[in-house]
Design a protein around this motif. Structure first.
Motif, PDB file in Angstrom:
ATOM      1  N   UNK A  84       0.851  -1.189   0.000  1.00  0.00           N
ATOM      2  CA  UNK A  84       0.000   0.000   0.000  1.00  0.00           C
ATOM      3  C   UNK A  84       0.888   1.240   0.000  1.00  0.00           C
ATOM      4  N   UNK A  85       0.647   2.124  -0.951  1.00  0.00           N
ATOM      5  CA  UNK A  85       1.436   3.352  -1.023  1.00  0.00           C
ATOM      6  C   UNK A  85       1.030   4.292   0.100  1.00  0.00           C
ATOM      7  N   UNK A  86       2.023   4.914   0.746  1.00  0.00           N
ATOM      8  CA  UNK A  86       1.766   5.871   1.813  1.00  0.00           C
ATOM      9  C   UNK A  86       1.654   7.281   1.243  1.00  0.00           C
ATOM     10  N   UNK A  87       0.842   8.097   1.887  1.00  0.00           N
ATOM     11  CA  UNK A  87       0.659   9.463   1.422  1.00  0.00           C
ATOM     12  C   UNK A  87       1.936  10.271   1.409  1.00  0.00           C
ATOM     13  N   UNK A  88       2.819  10.014   2.348  1.00  0.00           N
ATOM     14  CA  UNK A  88       4.068  10.762   2.437  1.00  0.00           C
ATOM     15  C   UNK A  88       5.214  10.132   1.678  1.00  0.00           C
ATOM     16  N   UNK A  89       4.931   9.071   0.926  1.00  0.00           N
ATOM     17  CA  UNK A  89       5.973   8.373   0.190  1.00  0.00           C
ATOM     18  C   UNK A  89       6.293   7.033   0.817  1.00  0.00           C
ATOM     19  N   UNK A  90       6.804   6.127   0.017  1.00  0.00           N
ATOM     20  CA  UNK A  90       7.124   4.799   0.506  1.00  0.00           C
ATOM     21  C   UNK A  90       5.903   3.888   0.500  1.00  0.00           C
ATOM     22  N   UNK A  91       6.102   2.671   0.985  1.00  0.00           N
ATOM     23  CA  UNK A  91       5.055   1.651   0.926  1.00  0.00           C
ATOM     24  C   UNK A  91       4.986   0.874   2.235  1.00  0.00           C
ATOM     25  N   UNK A  92       3.775   0.577   2.645  1.00  0.00           N
ATOM     26  CA  UNK A  92       3.548  -0.374   3.721  1.00  0.00           C
ATOM     27  C   UNK A  92       3.241  -1.732   3.102  1.00  0.00           C
ATOM     28  N   UNK A  93       3.807  -2.768   3.642  1.00  0.00           N
ATOM     29  CA  UNK A  93       3.494  -4.126   3.211  1.00  0.00           C
ATOM     30  C   UNK A  93       2.751  -4.808   4.350  1.00  0.00           C
ATOM     31  N   UNK A  94       1.525  -5.215   4.072  1.00  0.00           N
ATOM     32  CA  UNK A  94       0.682  -5.835   5.094  1.00  0.00           C
ATOM     33  C   UNK A  94       0.215  -7.203   4.616  1.00  0.00           C
ATOM     34  N   UNK A  95       0.003  -8.091   5.595  1.00  0.00           N
ATOM     35  CA  UNK A  95      -0.446  -9.440   5.306  1.00  0.00           C
ATOM     36  C   UNK A  95      -1.875  -9.624   5.787  1.00  0.00           C
ATOM     37  N   UNK A  96      -2.757 -10.151   4.903  1.00  0.00           N
ATOM     38  CA  UNK A  96      -4.109 -10.475   5.316  1.00  0.00           C
ATOM     39  C   UNK A  96      -4.136 -11.845   5.944  1.00  0.00           C
ATOM     40  N   UNK A  97      -5.230 -12.222   6.676  1.00  0.00           N
ATOM     41  CA  UNK A  97      -6.408 -11.381   6.908  1.00  0.00           C
ATOM     42  C   UNK A  97      -6.287 -10.430   8.102  1.00  0.00           C
ATOM     43  N   UNK A  98      -5.189 -10.538   8.869  1.00  0.00           N
ATOM     44  CA  UNK A  98      -5.069  -9.708  10.067  1.00  0.00           C
ATOM     45  C   UNK A  98      -4.466  -8.341   9.787  1.00  0.00           C
ATOM     46  N   UNK A  99      -4.044  -8.115   8.529  1.00  0.00           N
ATOM     47  CA  UNK A  99      -3.423  -6.843   8.128  1.00  0.00           C
ATOM     48  C   UNK A  99      -2.185  -6.520   8.963  1.00  0.00           C
ATOM     49  N   UNK A 100      -1.475  -7.568   9.368  1.00  0.00           N
ATOM     50  CA  UNK A 100      -0.247  -7.374  10.129  1.00  0.00           C
ATOM     51  C   UNK A 100       0.777  -6.641   9.277  1.00  0.00           C
ATOM     52  N   UNK A 101       1.441  -5.647   9.871  1.00  0.00           N
ATOM     53  CA  UNK A 101       2.446  -4.864   9.156  1.00  0.00           C
ATOM     54  C   UNK A 101       3.737  -5.665   9.081  1.00  0.00           C
ATOM     55  N   UNK A 102       4.181  -5.951   7.866  1.00  0.00           N
ATOM     56  CA  UNK A 102       5.413  -6.691   7.667  1.00  0.00           C
ATOM     57  C   UNK A 102       6.615  -5.771   7.510  1.00  0.00           C
TER      58      UNK A 102
END
Length: 226
Positions: free
Chosen positions: A166-184
């Motif tokens: 997921x692209x962040x508004x301030x730049x860069x990317x978050x990578x998350x894993x479903x179904x718990x949306x844990x931040x990797x």
């Protein structure tokens, strides 16, 4: 009842889009929503545009109100089918030739579509970077709201255990894993994001199967949504 096949190209006669080509894409929402893709030619290379509808009922209403007569182009020598204005039935597999395709062929066709999308649907760099990873291009690609999702199966309900960037508004990317949306992880570039995704696939993850998440033994008991 007229069948409106998902993912198949049709030529429009009538209405404001007379002479253009249409293709319906199912999106991983719950329930599924749809993109109605339009273009000047059957390769969808020029004059592209799209409409979004929230569910199959809205898709039926849209097609009816557009006053389109659609000739669906043949697949593998299949006879041309003509869909006149009427009440459509939405289906994601309508032709015996399409049903007989292997999972790998179905996935490859889906990637071909996603890689051809313009910026009005997704940043083209996203699927291109993801496709560079052999383990990711074996998975079923879907696009919703500008985000690329990957599934271990080709039909709804899709698996939700593969990570997403997921692209962040301030730049860069978050990578998350479903179904718990844990931040990797949080990374600076697309290349880093998809390298992390490729390294974080579920244990035993292999090529997508032609089926649903219910057919994936490792998905049993997971809370699923599109």
């Amino acid at each position: 009842m007229t069948v409106i096949p998902i993912g198949r190209v049709g030529e429009i006669a009538g209405g404001e889009e007379d002479g253009r080509f249409v293709k319906i894409k199912q999106l991983p929402d719950h329930p599924p929503s749809y993109l109605i893709l339009l273009a000047q030619g059957p390769d969808f290379a020029e004059g592209c545009g799209d409409y979004w509808v929230k569910d199959s009922e809205d898709l039926e209403e849209f097609i009816n109100e557009a006053w389109w007569s659609i000739t669906w182009l043949p697949l593998d020598g299949q006879n041309i089918e003509k869909a006149d204005r009427g009440t459509p039935e939405v289906t994601d597999f309508v032709a015996s030739s399409e049903e007989s395709r292997s999972a790998a062929e179905i996935v490859a066709a889906a990637w071909s579509d996603v890689l051809s999308f313009g910026r009005d649907i997704i940043d083209p760099a996203v699927p291109r970077v993801a496709y560079q990873h052999p383990s990711l291009r074996e998975l079923w690609p879907m696009v919703s709201h500008g985000v690329l999702y990957l599934s271990r199966c080709t039909r709804y309900p899709w698996s939700r255990d593969t990570p997403t960037a997921f692209r962040q508004g301030g730049g860069g990317y978050q990578v998350r894993r479903g179904p718990d949306q844990a931040l990797l992880g949080v990374v600076d570039t697309l290349e880093e994001a998809y390298a992390l995704i490729a390294a974080s696939l579920p244990d035993g993850c292999g090529p997508a199967i032609d089926g649903t998440a219910d057919d994936l033994r490792s998905c049993a008991g997971l809370d699923r949504e599109a």
